[in-house]
Design a protein around this motif. Structure first.
Motif, PDB file in Angstrom:
ATOM      1  N   UNK A 162      -4.657   6.532   0.527  1.00 56.16           N
ATOM      2  CA  UNK A 162      -5.133   5.474  -0.375  1.00 56.16           C
ATOM      3  C   UNK A 162      -6.509   5.007   0.055  1.00 56.16           C
ATOM      4  N   UNK A 163      -7.371   4.712  -0.907  1.00 63.24           N
ATOM      5  CA  UNK A 163      -8.681   4.125  -0.628  1.00 63.24           C
ATOM      6  C   UNK A 163      -8.671   2.644  -0.990  1.00 63.24           C
ATOM      7  N   UNK A 164      -8.998   1.806  -0.018  1.00 67.43           N
ATOM      8  CA  UNK A 164      -9.197   0.377  -0.248  1.00 67.43           C
ATOM      9  C   UNK A 164     -10.674   0.149  -0.558  1.00 67.43           C
ATOM     10  N   UNK A 186     -18.125  -1.882   7.029  1.00 67.69           N
ATOM     11  CA  UNK A 186     -17.834  -0.458   7.146  1.00 67.69           C
ATOM     12  C   UNK A 186     -17.733  -0.044   8.617  1.00 67.69           C
ATOM     13  N   UNK A 187     -18.588  -0.612   9.455  1.00 68.81           N
ATOM     14  CA  UNK A 187     -18.568  -0.282  10.874  1.00 68.81           C
ATOM     15  C   UNK A 187     -17.363  -0.890  11.584  1.00 68.81           C
ATOM     16  N   UNK A 188     -16.820  -1.971  11.050  1.00 69.50           N
ATOM     17  CA  UNK A 188     -15.692  -2.649  11.702  1.00 69.50           C
ATOM     18  C   UNK A 188     -14.457  -1.755  11.764  1.00 69.50           C
ATOM     19  N   UNK A 189     -14.316  -0.867  10.783  1.00 71.75           N
ATOM     20  CA  UNK A 189     -13.219   0.108  10.797  1.00 71.75           C
ATOM     21  C   UNK A 189     -13.744   1.358  10.111  1.00 71.75           C
ATOM     22  N   UNK A 190     -14.200   2.305  10.896  1.00 76.13           N
ATOM     23  CA  UNK A 190     -14.956   3.439  10.377  1.00 76.13           C
ATOM     24  C   UNK A 190     -14.034   4.559   9.918  1.00 76.13           C
ATOM     25  N   UNK A 191     -13.301   4.280   8.836  1.00 77.46           N
ATOM     26  CA  UNK A 191     -12.477   5.303   8.193  1.00 77.46           C
ATOM     27  C   UNK A 191     -12.784   5.276   6.707  1.00 77.46           C
ATOM     28  N   UNK A 192     -12.591   6.393   6.041  1.00 79.44           N
ATOM     29  CA  UNK A 192     -12.926   6.495   4.620  1.00 79.44           C
ATOM     30  C   UNK A 192     -12.170   5.487   3.777  1.00 79.44           C
ATOM     31  N   UNK A 193     -10.956   5.177   4.163  1.00 85.09           N
ATOM     32  CA  UNK A 193     -10.137   4.252   3.381  1.00 85.09           C
ATOM     33  C   UNK A 193     -10.703   2.848   3.345  1.00 85.09           C
ATOM     34  N   UNK A 194     -11.566   2.512   4.292  1.00 86.12           N
ATOM     35  CA  UNK A 194     -12.245   1.211   4.281  1.00 86.12           C
ATOM     36  C   UNK A 194     -13.493   1.363   3.432  1.00 86.12           C
ATOM     37  N   UNK A 227       0.845  -1.209   0.000  1.00 81.64           N
ATOM     38  CA  UNK A 227       0.000   0.000   0.000  1.00 81.64           C
ATOM     39  C   UNK A 227       0.873   1.249   0.000  1.00 81.64           C
ATOM     40  N   UNK A 228       1.864   1.279   0.866  1.00 78.61           N
ATOM     41  CA  UNK A 228       2.746   2.451   0.948  1.00 78.61           C
ATOM     42  C   UNK A 228       3.495   2.658  -0.371  1.00 78.61           C
ATOM     43  N   UNK A 229       3.964   1.559  -0.967  1.00 79.14           N
ATOM     44  CA  UNK A 229       4.711   1.676  -2.214  1.00 79.14           C
ATOM     45  C   UNK A 229       3.828   2.202  -3.345  1.00 79.14           C
ATOM     46  N   UNK A 230       2.597   1.713  -3.416  1.00 84.35           N
ATOM     47  CA  UNK A 230       1.667   2.200  -4.432  1.00 84.35           C
ATOM     48  C   UNK A 230       1.373   3.682  -4.212  1.00 84.35           C
ATOM     49  N   UNK A 231       1.161   4.058  -2.964  1.00 82.01           N
ATOM     50  CA  UNK A 231       0.884   5.462  -2.656  1.00 82.01           C
ATOM     51  C   UNK A 231       2.048   6.356  -3.062  1.00 82.01           C
ATOM     52  N   UNK A 232       3.261   5.901  -2.831  1.00 82.04           N
ATOM     53  CA  UNK A 232       4.433   6.709  -3.175  1.00 82.04           C
ATOM     54  C   UNK A 232       4.564   6.922  -4.675  1.00 82.04           C
ATOM     55  N   UNK A 276      -3.439   2.329   7.784  1.00 84.20           N
ATOM     56  CA  UNK A 276      -2.223   2.583   7.000  1.00 84.20           C
ATOM     57  C   UNK A 276      -2.594   3.235   5.675  1.00 84.20           C
ATOM     58  N   UNK A 277      -3.638   2.710   5.030  1.00 80.70           N
ATOM     59  CA  UNK A 277      -4.095   3.291   3.769  1.00 80.70           C
ATOM     60  C   UNK A 277      -4.578   4.722   3.977  1.00 80.70           C
ATOM     61  N   UNK A 278      -5.318   4.947   5.060  1.00 79.81           N
ATOM     62  CA  UNK A 278      -5.830   6.291   5.352  1.00 79.81           C
ATOM     63  C   UNK A 278      -4.682   7.281   5.491  1.00 79.81           C
TER      64      UNK A 278
END
Length: 419
Positions: free
Chosen positions: A235-237, A265-273, A96-101, A229-231
């Motif tokens: 990055x959006x997963x 969505x409720x299991x991890x309430x961040x936009x990246x999820x 994820x980090x490598x793709x974001x970079x 990490x994506x957030x």
């Protein structure tokens, strides 16, 4: 604001070229590094090489860019919750980090055990002579009961279906038996690898003690680890729903309905999820209200697959084929209108990417492509037809909504918040 038009490309060996995708009017490419083994880190050098390949023919008239990763596969150890999953989750985070970079900010994945999408016919003939993908539960039961001979498989089917499967098997030629087996055991798109009956049963055995609850727990553990990490990386997963949306071969499926998506969505309430909103997968179930789901999950939809499926009977979920994009059981007008309104909401609020990547998912094999070997569902002309229809539908909706606003009395136009 319009959807970002894309097509899936399986890399240099794909018979549909990047120039074909460019000529279709797309600006985005959906691709992945299929050559890297599942569970390994995607190196920056390999990501950059693929970017350069996609952008090699860009000029001042038109250009392509790598818009979406489909897919960054999740290792089976993560799905099964094995002790070694921690190491595979760390490599996933690094990818994820490598793709974001490298500027890649949308990553599609799925959490289907062992198999990805499943069909029983890859060349179902339509009335117009084109060929479509099809799933028939009886044929799948023939494979499960009579070819694979999975222990305990009879419990997953009605007695009548078990009998009809055995009757159908008795009437099959050896060639049809081999064909059905090859179709079900087909490797993932973009991969030349397929399963054998022996290795396939071994993979199923690994899931003997993993049911619905266990698979959900493993999925939620995974997303709670990787989504933050994506957030942080911007990055959006986006998870792809189960296809078809039912348990198969004794394997649980936990991303099939609106309730499944709400729990995730409720299991991890961040936009990246987020969600890959696939109208074909979700539309197979008549209890999934697709336009309503777009309204309720709109801010978490990061990628869209538009296709329509047609059930043999209105309430019969398990026999279906891929229909033309504007036909079948999916109300594509209502779906695209809901997407347009979500994009307009984003543009007005300034929150979220207002141009959501979309690809015409699957497509009939037709015209000259009937004489070519292509990945099932991914011939050029069928997808081009679908893209053209969807492009026209979206334009008509956007224009219609704009005309409705300009036709309102001046007082209402000045106060849009009160509409």
């Amino acid at each position: 604001m319009r959807m970002l038009q894309t097509m899936r490309w399986f890399g240099p060996s794909d018979p549909v070229s990047l120039m074909d995708i460019r000529q279709a009017g797309c600006t985005g490419v959906v691709t992945a590094l299929h050559q890297i083994p599942v569970g390994d880190v995607w190196p920056v050098a390999a990501i950059q090489e693929r970017i350069q390949l996609v952008e090699a023919q860009n000029d001042r008239y038109s250009s392509l860019h790598w818009a979406v990763v489909e897919s960054l596969p999740v290792h089976e150890a993560i799905k099964k919750g094995l002790p070694e999953r921690a190491a595979y989750i760390e490599t996933y985070k690094q990818s994820i980090r490598n793709l974001a970079s490298c500027g890649i900010k949308t990553i599609c994945y799925n959490f289907m055990p062992v198999l990805d999408w499943s069909r029983t016919n890859l060349s179902y003939e339509m009335p117009d002579g084109s060929r479509a993908l099809r799933f028939v539960l009886q044929d799948f039961a023939v494979f499960d009961l009579c070819i694979l001979k999975r222990p305990g498989a009879e419990a997953d089917y009605t007695p009548a279906l078990v009998q009809s499967a055995w009757d159908a098997f008795a009437a099959m030629s050896p060639e049809r038996i081999q064909e059905l087996s090859d179709i079900v055991l087909l490797g993932l798109p973009g991969s030349e690898e397929a399963f054998t009956l022996e290795t396939f049963q071994d993979l199923l055995n690994d899931y003997q003690h993993i049911g619905d609850a266990e698979l959900r727990t493993n999925l939620y553990h995974f997303i709670r680890e990787v989504a933050p990490v994506a957030q942080e990386a911007g990055v959006n997963l986006c998870i792809h729903p189960d296809d078809p949306p039912r348990p198969l071969l004794g394997l649980p499926r936990v991303v099939s309905s609106e309730a499944d998506l709400a729990q995730l969505m409720a299991a991890c309430d961040v936009t990246a999820n987020g969600i890959t909103f696939c109208t074909g997968s979700l539309g197979i179930r008549p209890d999934n209200d697709l336009p309503g789901m777009i309204q309720r999950f709109g801010h978490r939809i990061h990628f869209i697959h538009l296709r329509a499926t047609k059930r043999d009977q209105p309430d019969e979920v398990w026999n279906f084929h891929e229909a033309d994009h504007l036909e079948g059981d999916v109300d594509m007008y209502a779906v695209v209108k809901a997407i347009v309104l979500e994009q307009q909401r984003r543009a007005k609020s300034g929150i979220g990417e207002p141009s959501i990547p979309m690809r015409p998912d699957h497509g009939h094999q037709m015209l000259d492509d009937l004489h070519k070997k292509t990945y099932p569902g991914y011939s050029a002309i069928g997808r081009l037809r679908g893209l053209a229809e969807l492009r026209g539908l979206e334009l008509g909706i956007v224009r219609s909504l704009a005309e409705q606003v300009t036709a309102l009395p001046p007082l209402l136009i000045q106060q849009p918040d009160e509409l």
